[in-house]
Design an enzyme around this catalytic site. Sequence first.
Site, PDB file in Angstrom:
ATOM      1  N   SER A  81       0.833  -1.205   0.000  1.00 27.99           N
ATOM      2  CA  SER A  81       0.000   0.000   0.000  1.00 27.99           C
ATOM      3  C   SER A  81       0.871   1.260   0.000  1.00 27.99           C
ATOM      4  O   SER A  81       1.731   1.409  -0.869  1.00 27.99           O
ATOM      5  CB  SER A  81      -0.965  -0.055   1.196  1.00 27.99           C
ATOM      6  OG  SER A  81      -2.006   0.860   1.034  1.00 27.99           O
ATOM      7  N   HIS A  93      -7.807  -4.891  -2.432  1.00 26.40           N
ATOM      8  CA  HIS A  93      -6.578  -4.522  -1.717  1.00 26.40           C
ATOM      9  C   HIS A  93      -6.117  -5.665  -0.812  1.00 26.40           C
ATOM     10  O   HIS A  93      -4.946  -5.808  -0.532  1.00 26.40           O
ATOM     11  CB  HIS A  93      -6.861  -3.269  -0.885  1.00 26.40           C
ATOM     12  CG  HIS A  93      -5.648  -2.483  -0.499  1.00 26.40           C
ATOM     13  ND1 HIS A  93      -4.676  -2.081  -1.397  1.00 26.40           N
ATOM     14  CD2 HIS A  93      -5.230  -1.988   0.711  1.00 26.40           C
ATOM     15  CE1 HIS A  93      -3.744  -1.391  -0.775  1.00 26.40           C
ATOM     16  NE2 HIS A  93      -4.049  -1.332   0.507  1.00 26.40           N
TER      17      HIS A  93
END
Length: 264
Positions: free
Chosen positions: A125, A237
Amino acid sequence: MTNGEILEKTRFPSPNPAIELSIVTYYVSGLKVKGLLAEPKDDSKTYDGFLYLRGGIKNVGKVRPGRIVQFASEGFIVFAPFYRGNQGGEGNEDFAGEDRQDAITAFFLLKKHPKVNQVHVFGFSRGGVMALMVGVNCPAASIVTWGGVSNMFLTYQERKDLRRMMKRVIGGTPNKYPEEYQKRTPLFFLEQMSSPTLIIHGMQDKNVSIEHSYQLENRLKETGKEVETWYFPEYTHYFPPKINRKVVENLTQWMKKQAEKLVK
């Protein structure tokens, strides 16, 4: 005191009896910064180092001991900086600004470890930006970015929920302070990077869009760098646990292959 010097090392409970965990306080440009170190207990071997660069900011995306042990169990000495201002460390995190020094210094901390050979860098991330900036500044054996940010201008544009934090931490909007966003965007500096790079991304990711990885892939190719991509059309994600474990296994194998090439 010198950058990367370990000032304190305190044992931390480990979920795996074969891996020793410690909270480390290390010195970075006048600050005492903290991180988590995972070391396999088998003293007869040496290992590659694995620099784990977390996502999020402050309490969002904190370093999880179980995750660090998961990577160490694949045969690495792992160090995960908490970044300045977190979990008892000094200073203030500034979202890939000065706090990138915490990651760069952590690379050399691992490099100096008596049982470490090569050092690989992994960013998840927001940690993707940090990993790439380490790659620009350090001789990493390989770089892996998973669901990683590569463009801070794009993050501001896509993540309306992060804009207030970004303006506070970075100083303002991309229109007002383009140079601050540019210096946090590794796409502008990839000419200086020589490490082979693996990009992993779920194509349904709403936290960090796949566009970040497409832009990174294109820039790496433009600058003649070695790049491999693992794009997963069905995932967001966060990957399902079983798939996540398999990808961890595969990416650590990929890292080991890159290290073998350097030895040859």
